[in-house]
Scaffold this motif. Sequence first.
Motif, PDB file in Angstrom:
ATOM      1  N   VAL A   1       0.846  -1.193   0.000  1.00  0.00           N
ATOM      2  CA  VAL A   1       0.000   0.000   0.000  1.00  0.00           C
ATOM      3  C   VAL A   1       0.876   1.235   0.000  1.00  0.00           C
ATOM      4  O   VAL A   1       2.045   1.199   0.385  1.00  0.00           O
ATOM      5  CB  VAL A   1      -0.972   0.056   1.203  1.00  0.00           C
ATOM      6  CG1 VAL A   1      -1.957  -1.084   1.176  1.00  0.00           C
ATOM      7  CG2 VAL A   1      -0.218   0.083   2.519  1.00  0.00           C
ATOM      8  N   GLY A   2       0.289   2.328  -0.414  1.00  0.00           N
ATOM      9  CA  GLY A   2       0.979   3.607  -0.398  1.00  0.00           C
ATOM     10  C   GLY A   2      -0.038   4.728  -0.370  1.00  0.00           C
ATOM     11  O   GLY A   2      -1.233   4.504  -0.547  1.00  0.00           O
ATOM     12  N   ILE A   3       0.455   5.912  -0.124  1.00  0.00           N
ATOM     13  CA  ILE A   3      -0.395   7.094  -0.111  1.00  0.00           C
ATOM     14  C   ILE A   3      -0.093   7.881  -1.382  1.00  0.00           C
ATOM     15  O   ILE A   3       1.048   8.262  -1.636  1.00  0.00           O
ATOM     16  CB  ILE A   3      -0.110   7.975   1.131  1.00  0.00           C
ATOM     17  CG1 ILE A   3      -0.189   7.157   2.428  1.00  0.00           C
ATOM     18  CG2 ILE A   3      -1.042   9.180   1.157  1.00  0.00           C
ATOM     19  CD1 ILE A   3      -1.519   6.522   2.701  1.00  0.00           C
ATOM     20  N   HIS A   4      -1.129   8.108  -2.174  1.00  0.00           N
ATOM     21  CA  HIS A   4      -0.994   8.800  -3.458  1.00  0.00           C
ATOM     22  C   HIS A   4      -1.912  10.021  -3.457  1.00  0.00           C
ATOM     23  O   HIS A   4      -3.007   9.972  -2.910  1.00  0.00           O
ATOM     24  CB  HIS A   4      -1.419   7.896  -4.616  1.00  0.00           C
ATOM     25  CG  HIS A   4      -0.725   6.576  -4.608  1.00  0.00           C
ATOM     26  ND1 HIS A   4       0.420   6.353  -5.319  1.00  0.00           N
ATOM     27  CD2 HIS A   4      -0.998   5.417  -3.965  1.00  0.00           C
ATOM     28  CE1 HIS A   4       0.820   5.112  -5.131  1.00  0.00           C
ATOM     29  NE2 HIS A   4      -0.033   4.519  -4.307  1.00  0.00           N
ATOM     30  N   LYS A   5      -1.448  11.076  -4.064  1.00  0.00           N
ATOM     31  CA  LYS A   5      -2.283  12.265  -4.219  1.00  0.00           C
ATOM     32  C   LYS A   5      -1.984  12.877  -5.579  1.00  0.00           C
ATOM     33  O   LYS A   5      -0.839  13.226  -5.863  1.00  0.00           O
ATOM     34  CB  LYS A   5      -1.999  13.272  -3.100  1.00  0.00           C
ATOM     35  CG  LYS A   5      -2.876  14.497  -3.162  1.00  0.00           C
ATOM     36  CD  LYS A   5      -2.609  15.432  -2.008  1.00  0.00           C
ATOM     37  CE  LYS A   5      -3.517  16.636  -2.104  1.00  0.00           C
ATOM     38  NZ  LYS A   5      -3.255  17.588  -1.025  1.00  0.00           N
ATOM     39  N   GLY A   6      -2.998  12.959  -6.389  1.00  0.00           N
ATOM     40  CA  GLY A   6      -2.840  13.550  -7.708  1.00  0.00           C
ATOM     41  C   GLY A   6      -1.815  12.839  -8.576  1.00  0.00           C
ATOM     42  O   GLY A   6      -1.064  13.480  -9.300  1.00  0.00           O
TER      43      GLY A   6
END
Length: 71
Positions: free
Chosen positions: A17-22
Amino acid sequence: MMADILTSAGQFRHKAVGIHKGGEVHHVAPPAHKVSGLMADLMQWLQQAKDHPLITSYVFHYEFEFIHPLC
């Protein structure tokens, strides 16, 4: 109550998992196979922490979010 909605509730994640933004990656969590050990280490640290409870809670929260143990 959540059995039919979220079958993995309360279980450690089994995938990356990871945190993605735009479309930009902000954080990649440790590999899923390390989550159990990292959480055990964190719990052991928490039991032995001698800092002020406010500091302890900050450190715990940061580490918990870094590990990102849940789906």
